[in-house]
Scaffold this motif. Structure first.
Motif, PDB file in Angstrom:
ATOM      1  N   UNK A   6       1.055 -20.825   6.246  1.00  0.00           N
ATOM      2  CA  UNK A   6      -0.138 -20.938   5.403  1.00  0.00           C
ATOM      3  C   UNK A   6      -1.401 -20.802   6.257  1.00  0.00           C
ATOM      4  N   UNK A   7      -2.516 -20.528   5.601  1.00  0.00           N
ATOM      5  CA  UNK A   7      -3.806 -20.456   6.276  1.00  0.00           C
ATOM      6  C   UNK A   7      -4.765 -19.587   5.491  1.00  0.00           C
ATOM      7  N   UNK A   8      -5.994 -19.600   5.913  1.00  0.00           N
ATOM      8  CA  UNK A   8      -7.031 -18.811   5.252  1.00  0.00           C
ATOM      9  C   UNK A   8      -6.765 -17.307   5.406  1.00  0.00           C
ATOM     10  N   UNK A   9      -7.340 -16.500   4.507  1.00  0.00           N
ATOM     11  CA  UNK A   9      -7.188 -15.046   4.620  1.00  0.00           C
ATOM     12  C   UNK A   9      -7.741 -14.547   5.963  1.00  0.00           C
ATOM     13  N   UNK A  45      -6.832 -21.877  -9.726  1.00  0.00           N
ATOM     14  CA  UNK A  45      -5.881 -22.886  -9.234  1.00  0.00           C
ATOM     15  C   UNK A  45      -4.538 -22.748  -9.947  1.00  0.00           C
ATOM     16  N   UNK A  46      -4.580 -22.534 -11.249  1.00  0.00           N
ATOM     17  CA  UNK A  46      -3.346 -22.367 -12.020  1.00  0.00           C
ATOM     18  C   UNK A  46      -2.554 -21.152 -11.531  1.00  0.00           C
ATOM     19  N   UNK A  47      -3.244 -20.045 -11.291  1.00  0.00           N
ATOM     20  CA  UNK A  47      -2.581 -18.838 -10.818  1.00  0.00           C
ATOM     21  C   UNK A  47      -1.990 -19.001  -9.428  1.00  0.00           C
ATOM     22  N   UNK A  48      -2.694 -19.694  -8.566  1.00  0.00           N
ATOM     23  CA  UNK A  48      -2.214 -19.927  -7.200  1.00  0.00           C
ATOM     24  C   UNK A  48      -0.990 -20.840  -7.220  1.00  0.00           C
ATOM     25  N   UNK A  49      -1.006 -21.852  -8.075  1.00  0.00           N
ATOM     26  CA  UNK A  49       0.152 -22.745  -8.169  1.00  0.00           C
ATOM     27  C   UNK A  49       1.353 -22.029  -8.779  1.00  0.00           C
ATOM     28  N   UNK A  50       1.102 -21.152  -9.735  1.00  0.00           N
ATOM     29  CA  UNK A  50       2.187 -20.346 -10.311  1.00  0.00           C
ATOM     30  C   UNK A  50       2.816 -19.477  -9.219  1.00  0.00           C
ATOM     31  N   UNK A  51       1.970 -18.905  -8.368  1.00  0.00           N
ATOM     32  CA  UNK A  51       2.452 -18.069  -7.271  1.00  0.00           C
ATOM     33  C   UNK A  51       3.289 -18.890  -6.282  1.00  0.00           C
ATOM     34  N   UNK A  52       2.862 -20.107  -5.985  1.00  0.00           N
ATOM     35  CA  UNK A  52       3.609 -20.964  -5.060  1.00  0.00           C
ATOM     36  C   UNK A  52       5.000 -21.265  -5.611  1.00  0.00           C
ATOM     37  N   UNK A  53       5.067 -21.593  -6.896  1.00  0.00           N
ATOM     38  CA  UNK A  53       6.372 -21.870  -7.511  1.00  0.00           C
ATOM     39  C   UNK A  53       7.231 -20.617  -7.530  1.00  0.00           C
ATOM     40  N   UNK A  54       6.637 -19.494  -7.890  1.00  0.00           N
ATOM     41  CA  UNK A  54       7.371 -18.227  -7.937  1.00  0.00           C
ATOM     42  C   UNK A  54       7.962 -17.900  -6.561  1.00  0.00           C
ATOM     43  N   UNK A  55       7.142 -18.039  -5.533  1.00  0.00           N
ATOM     44  CA  UNK A  55       7.614 -17.700  -4.185  1.00  0.00           C
ATOM     45  C   UNK A  55       8.692 -18.676  -3.722  1.00  0.00           C
ATOM     46  N   UNK A  56       8.559 -19.945  -4.077  1.00  0.00           N
ATOM     47  CA  UNK A  56       9.599 -20.916  -3.742  1.00  0.00           C
ATOM     48  C   UNK A  56      10.905 -20.595  -4.441  1.00  0.00           C
ATOM     49  N   UNK A  57      10.820 -20.240  -5.720  1.00  0.00           N
ATOM     50  CA  UNK A  57      12.027 -19.868  -6.477  1.00  0.00           C
ATOM     51  C   UNK A  57      12.678 -18.629  -5.885  1.00  0.00           C
ATOM     52  N   UNK A  58      11.881 -17.637  -5.522  1.00  0.00           N
ATOM     53  CA  UNK A  58      12.431 -16.425  -4.898  1.00  0.00           C
ATOM     54  C   UNK A  58      13.104 -16.751  -3.568  1.00  0.00           C
ATOM     55  N   UNK A  59      12.481 -17.604  -2.773  1.00  0.00           N
ATOM     56  CA  UNK A  59      13.053 -17.988  -1.483  1.00  0.00           C
ATOM     57  C   UNK A  59      14.378 -18.716  -1.679  1.00  0.00           C
ATOM     58  N   UNK A  68      11.282 -16.334   5.497  1.00  0.00           N
ATOM     59  CA  UNK A  68       9.914 -16.533   5.960  1.00  0.00           C
ATOM     60  C   UNK A  68       8.975 -16.094   4.839  1.00  0.00           C
ATOM     61  N   UNK A  69       8.071 -16.980   4.462  1.00  0.00           N
ATOM     62  CA  UNK A  69       7.088 -16.666   3.420  1.00  0.00           C
ATOM     63  C   UNK A  69       5.697 -16.889   3.986  1.00  0.00           C
ATOM     64  N   UNK A  70       4.806 -15.948   3.699  1.00  0.00           N
ATOM     65  CA  UNK A  70       3.421 -16.126   4.130  1.00  0.00           C
ATOM     66  C   UNK A  70       2.493 -15.980   2.942  1.00  0.00           C
ATOM     67  N   UNK A  71       1.691 -17.008   2.735  1.00  0.00           N
ATOM     68  CA  UNK A  71       0.621 -16.940   1.756  1.00  0.00           C
ATOM     69  C   UNK A  71      -0.350 -18.082   1.984  1.00  0.00           C
ATOM     70  N   UNK A  72      -1.537 -17.923   1.456  1.00  0.00           N
ATOM     71  CA  UNK A  72      -2.618 -18.877   1.695  1.00  0.00           C
ATOM     72  C   UNK A  72      -2.172 -20.291   1.335  1.00  0.00           C
ATOM     73  N   UNK A  73      -1.581 -20.459   0.168  1.00  0.00           N
ATOM     74  CA  UNK A  73      -1.081 -21.737  -0.330  1.00  0.00           C
ATOM     75  C   UNK A  73      -2.088 -22.864  -0.060  1.00  0.00           C
ATOM     76  N   UNK A  77      -0.254 -29.401  -3.686  1.00  0.00           N
ATOM     77  CA  UNK A  77       0.711 -29.276  -4.771  1.00  0.00           C
ATOM     78  C   UNK A  77       1.494 -27.967  -4.656  1.00  0.00           C
ATOM     79  N   UNK A  78       0.822 -26.893  -4.299  1.00  0.00           N
ATOM     80  CA  UNK A  78       1.507 -25.611  -4.121  1.00  0.00           C
ATOM     81  C   UNK A  78       2.530 -25.664  -3.003  1.00  0.00           C
ATOM     82  N   UNK A  79       2.188 -26.327  -1.925  1.00  0.00           N
ATOM     83  CA  UNK A  79       3.141 -26.464  -0.810  1.00  0.00           C
ATOM     84  C   UNK A  79       4.342 -27.293  -1.248  1.00  0.00           C
TER      85      UNK A  79
END
Length: 138
Positions: A6-9, A45-59, A68-73, A77-79
């Motif tokens: 995780x980290x800033x863009x 915030x809702x879209x970012x949290x949806x992305x966090x869940x989606x990426x976790x489910x895919x992983x 290995x997953x990389x995103x701002x997160x 709550x997203x983490x």
């Protein structure tokens, strides 16, 4: 084992993820590629949290020892939704190249590794991840 970077863009997340993926022979989930696949560019915030869940489910669905997953997160709550086994915080910049998350990024309280400079020892990172993996398997 799910490794989350995780980290800033512009902090170096994708660069590190690419290196780790090759050296760990891991599956790689990149946030931009996933957003493109789902055509979901909602950075609320809702879209970012949806992305966090989606990426976790895919992983969780990928086979192999390492993902290995990389995103701002930016949100704690997203983490939690992603639920990493190993968290790397790329704390290499104070402002992102896209200012959207500069104020909303919640610095993690818990992480396995915090990288504060763009230069790091990739071999020591690999060793630490593998040691954590061994502990999880015991």
């Amino acid at each position: 084992m799910k490794v989350l970077i995780i980290g800033l863009p512009g902090s170096g997340k994708t660069t590190l993820a690419e290196k780790l993926t090759k050296l760990l022979n891991a599956n790689w989930i990149n946030a931009d590629k996933i957003r493109e696949k789902y055509n979901d560019w909602d950075f609320s915030e809702e879209g970012v949290l949806r992305q966090a869940k989606r990426m976790g489910d895919l992983a969780d669905k990928l086979k192999g020892k390492f993902v290995v997953a990389d995103f701002i997160c930016p949100y704690k709550l997203g983490r939690n939704l992603f639920s990493p086994d190993y968290l790397i915080w790329m704390d290499t910049i104070s402002k992102g190249r896209l200012p959207t998350f500069d104020k909303s990024f919640e610095k993690p309280e818990k992480y396995n590794l915090r990288i504060t400079k763009k230069k790091y020892n990739i071999n020591s990172i690999i060793l630490d991840i593998k040691n954590k993996y061994k502990l999880l398997c015991e």
